[in-house]
Scaffold this motif. Structure first.
Motif, PDB file in Angstrom:
ATOM      1  N   GLU A   1       1.197  -1.176  -0.070  1.00  0.00           N
ATOM      2  CA  GLU A   1      -0.212  -0.139  -0.375  1.00  0.00           C
ATOM      3  C   GLU A   1       0.609   1.346  -0.299  1.00  0.00           C
ATOM      4  OE1 GLU A   1      -3.093  -0.022   0.112  1.00  0.00           O
ATOM      5  OE2 GLU A   1      -2.816  -2.142   0.008  1.00  0.00           O
ATOM      6  N   ILE A   2       0.582   2.468  -0.171  1.00  0.00           N
ATOM      7  CA  ILE A   2       0.643   3.368  -0.114  1.00  0.00           C
ATOM      8  C   ILE A   2       1.334   4.134   1.542  1.00  0.00           C
ATOM      9  CG2 ILE A   2       0.932   6.566  -0.431  1.00  0.00           C
ATOM     10  CD1 ILE A   2      -1.261   5.836  -1.637  1.00  0.00           C
ATOM     11  N   TRP A   3       2.644   4.075   1.905  1.00  0.00           N
ATOM     12  CA  TRP A   3       3.243   4.276   3.433  1.00  0.00           C
ATOM     13  C   TRP A   3       2.229   5.258   4.169  1.00  0.00           C
ATOM     14  CZ3 TRP A   3       8.945   5.432   2.829  1.00  0.00           C
ATOM     15  CH2 TRP A   3       9.631   3.765   2.576  1.00  0.00           C
ATOM     16  N   THR A   4       2.027   4.721   5.171  1.00  0.00           N
ATOM     17  CA  THR A   4       1.467   5.821   5.498  1.00  0.00           C
ATOM     18  C   THR A   4       2.568   6.545   6.948  1.00  0.00           C
ATOM     19  OG1 THR A   4       2.462   4.439   8.226  1.00  0.00           O
ATOM     20  CG2 THR A   4       0.339   3.488   6.989  1.00  0.00           C
ATOM     21  N   LYS A   5       1.097   8.020   7.116  1.00  0.00           N
ATOM     22  CA  LYS A   5       2.710   9.330   7.765  1.00  0.00           C
ATOM     23  C   LYS A   5       3.559   8.396   8.904  1.00  0.00           C
ATOM     24  CE  LYS A   5      -0.620  12.611   6.747  1.00  0.00           C
ATOM     25  NZ  LYS A   5      -1.967  13.346   7.811  1.00  0.00           N
ATOM     26  N   GLU A   6       3.100   7.789   9.646  1.00  0.00           N
ATOM     27  CA  GLU A   6       4.115   7.166  10.243  1.00  0.00           C
ATOM     28  C   GLU A   6       5.276   6.551   9.579  1.00  0.00           C
ATOM     29  OE1 GLU A   6       1.004   8.927  11.854  1.00  0.00           O
ATOM     30  OE2 GLU A   6       0.802   7.398  10.574  1.00  0.00           O
ATOM     31  N   GLN A   7       4.779   5.517   8.759  1.00  0.00           N
ATOM     32  CA  GLN A   7       5.672   4.712   7.251  1.00  0.00           C
ATOM     33  C   GLN A   7       6.701   5.639   7.160  1.00  0.00           C
ATOM     34  OE1 GLN A   7       3.135   2.279   6.066  1.00  0.00           O
ATOM     35  NE2 GLN A   7       4.175   0.446   6.850  1.00  0.00           N
TER      36      GLN A   7
ATOM     37  N   LEU B   1       2.876  22.600   1.695  1.00  0.00           N
ATOM     38  CA  LEU B   1       2.567  21.253   1.600  1.00  0.00           C
ATOM     39  C   LEU B   1       3.388  20.864   3.307  1.00  0.00           C
ATOM     40  CD1 LEU B   1       5.314  20.935  -1.972  1.00  0.00           C
ATOM     41  CD2 LEU B   1       2.600  20.993  -1.513  1.00  0.00           C
ATOM     42  N   GLN B   2       3.356  21.524   4.276  1.00  0.00           N
ATOM     43  CA  GLN B   2       3.350  20.882   5.411  1.00  0.00           C
ATOM     44  C   GLN B   2       1.993  20.799   5.833  1.00  0.00           C
ATOM     45  OE1 GLN B   2       5.218  24.158   7.664  1.00  0.00           O
ATOM     46  NE2 GLN B   2       7.142  22.865   7.547  1.00  0.00           N
ATOM     47  N   ARG B   3       1.122  20.405   4.744  1.00  0.00           N
ATOM     48  CA  ARG B   3      -0.131  20.603   4.939  1.00  0.00           C
ATOM     49  C   ARG B   3      -0.173  18.879   4.977  1.00  0.00           C
ATOM     50  NH1 ARG B   3      -1.965  23.697   0.697  1.00  0.00           N
ATOM     51  NH2 ARG B   3      -1.959  22.754  -1.305  1.00  0.00           N
ATOM     52  N   TYR B   4      -0.004  18.043   4.857  1.00  0.00           N
ATOM     53  CA  TYR B   4       0.254  17.289   4.261  1.00  0.00           C
ATOM     54  C   TYR B   4       1.098  16.005   5.132  1.00  0.00           C
ATOM     55  CZ  TYR B   4      -1.194  18.022   0.053  1.00  0.00           C
ATOM     56  OH  TYR B   4      -2.254  18.789  -1.037  1.00  0.00           O
ATOM     57  N   ASP B   5       1.262  16.274   6.253  1.00  0.00           N
ATOM     58  CA  ASP B   5       2.676  15.657   7.346  1.00  0.00           C
ATOM     59  C   ASP B   5       3.238  15.058   7.024  1.00  0.00           C
ATOM     60  OD1 ASP B   5       3.295  15.436   9.789  1.00  0.00           O
ATOM     61  OD2 ASP B   5       1.526  14.140  10.641  1.00  0.00           O
ATOM     62  N   ARG B   6       3.838  14.740   5.703  1.00  0.00           N
ATOM     63  CA  ARG B   6       5.411  13.374   5.302  1.00  0.00           C
ATOM     64  C   ARG B   6       6.448  14.748   5.379  1.00  0.00           C
ATOM     65  NH1 ARG B   6       2.747   9.351   3.451  1.00  0.00           N
ATOM     66  NH2 ARG B   6       0.728   9.226   3.800  1.00  0.00           N
ATOM     67  N   PRO B   7       7.244  13.692   5.209  1.00  0.00           N
ATOM     68  CA  PRO B   7       8.740  14.193   4.937  1.00  0.00           C
ATOM     69  C   PRO B   7       8.067  14.604   3.629  1.00  0.00           C
ATOM     70  CG  PRO B   7       8.775  11.945   5.619  1.00  0.00           C
ATOM     71  CD  PRO B   7       7.558  11.946   5.331  1.00  0.00           C
ATOM     72  N   MET B   8      10.068  15.207   3.104  1.00  0.00           N
ATOM     73  CA  MET B   8       9.312  16.457   1.718  1.00  0.00           C
ATOM     74  C   MET B   8      11.837  16.365   1.349  1.00  0.00           C
ATOM     75  SD  MET B   8       7.016  19.947   2.271  1.00  0.00           S
ATOM     76  CE  MET B   8       6.893  19.973   3.623  1.00  0.00           C
TER      77      MET B   8
END
Length: 382
Positions: A36-42, A290-297
């Motif tokens: 699957e697409i990774w979770t934010k935590e992954q 882009l911080q709203r997506y709460d994922r590494p950038m």
């Protein structure tokens, strides 16, 4: 003596069983379950293990495009080794490297083998590449074999798209693209030398100023569904590395203001990536959006001096927000990206006083010493 013979026979029988078991295991086809697409935590867990990522979009100075970089006849390991050494010296730990579907079609085994050699060289210099699978920029008519010479004074005069226009508009060719994506990623899907997979560079770029007159007028109508398929193909081989595709244009104020293809790119990516060739204030604004997506950038393209994008402006901001930073260009070479984008319309007869991209001259001398010192200080390179 009888005991010795018995022991030898026992060992031989044991080895025979082991060999049979190995052959039987090898004969079994590996069962791969699509992920699957990774979770934010992954995604955050993965990113936390990488350290701050700093690098360049890399093409050896002796190659004009992706084909010339990796074709058997042109694969220049000596130059790659030398130039990645310069990157290592200033603290860079990643490179964004473009691949091409025609390389896999021509000789999949040879192409994978050359990628393996490239990864060995990169690992020697403590660099993890981010591989780009497809690209919609520049020449839409790629051809294998000897590549044309650079057009004097023209930015990226020989760079080619992947897939080319003829394949893009012919869905009967898509199974070949599927084999390329799956085969390339599968060969390195658990390889720690690979940072990740950038599925498609600037997929909706119309190349207006260069090849706009010969581009597909409704290009995005072909690219969008194929990009979605490409993400599915990539995830189907369960890569341990992240997938991404960087948004590069448009209004990022909210998710609703994104174009359909940008929404797809964000939603299908394990980590968020983007391009920014504007000044420091705009660079920071884009990060905050882009911080709203709460994922590494990771910013996978930046630094165009003639456009107001400089290391001294963008790189400290990237470090402040722990955003990976990959600038366009390492060494001035056949890609001629020291010349600006407008070189497709304006004639340049000598080296521009202000380089557009790139860090080093072909002999390893920095174009600007203060830039190299800044990069070294921010990466804490010894």
């Amino acid at each position: 003596m009888k005991f010795l013979k018995t022991t030898v026979w026992a060992l031989l029988i044991c080895l025979s069983f082991q060999n049979c078991a190995k052959k039987e295991e090898a004969a079994k086809e590996e069962v791969i379950v699509p992920r699957e697409i990774w979770t934010k935590e992954q995604a955050k867990e993965w990113y936390g293990k990488q350290g701050w990522l700093v690098g360049a979009d890399f093409l050896p100075s002796t190659a004009i495009n992706q084909l010339e970089m990796f074709q058997k006849a042109d694969f220049d390991t000596a130059t790659i080794d030398k130039e990645l050494g310069w990157a290592e010296e200033i603290g860079m730990n990643t490179m964004r490297v473009y691949l091409h579907d025609l390389l896999f079609e021509e000789d999949s085994a040879g192409f994978v083998q050359r990628l393996d050699v490239f990864l060995d060289i990169a690992e020697k210099h403590k660099i993890k590449p981010l591989f780009v699978l497809f690209d919609s920029c520049w020449d839409p008519f790629p051809k294998l074999g000897k590549q044309r010479a650079p057009k004097p004074g023209v930015h990226n005069s020989g760079w080619v798209q992947s897939p080319g226009l003829e394949v893009l508009k012919d869905s009967t060719k898509y199974p070949r693209l599927e084999r390329y994506v799956k085969g390339t990623i599968k060969a390195f899907r658990k390889d720690d030398r690979v940072l990740g997979w950038d599925v498609w560079n600037e997929p909706d770029n119309p190349n207006t100023s260069s090849y706009g007159k010969v581009e597909l007028p409704n290009k995005v109508d072909y690219v969008l569904p194929l990009l979605e398929k490409a993400f599915v193909w990539a995830r189907s081989v369960d890569p341990s590395q992240p997938l991404t595709a960087g948004i590069w244009d448009g209004d990022w104020t909210s998710h609703e203001t994104l174009k359909s293809i940008e929404k797809l790119m964000i939603e299908q990516s394990d980590i968020v990536s983007f391009h920014n060739y504007q000044d420091a204030a705009d660079f920071e604004k884009r990060i905050k959006q882009l911080q709203r997506y709460d994922r590494p950038m990771i910013c996978t393209e930046y630094m165009s001096r003639g456009n107001g994008s400089f290391f001294k402006g963008s790189l400290p901001i990237a470090k402040k927000y722990n955003v990976g930073a990959i600038n366009w260009g390492l060494v001035d070479g056949k890609s001629q990206t020291i010349y600006p984008w407008d070189s497709w319309k304006k004639t340049y007869t000598s080296e521009p006083e202000l380089w557009f991209h790139d860090i080093f001259r072909k002999d390893g001398t920095p174009y600007k010493k203060d830039e190299v010192e800044l990069i070294k200080n921010l990466t804490a390179a010894k």
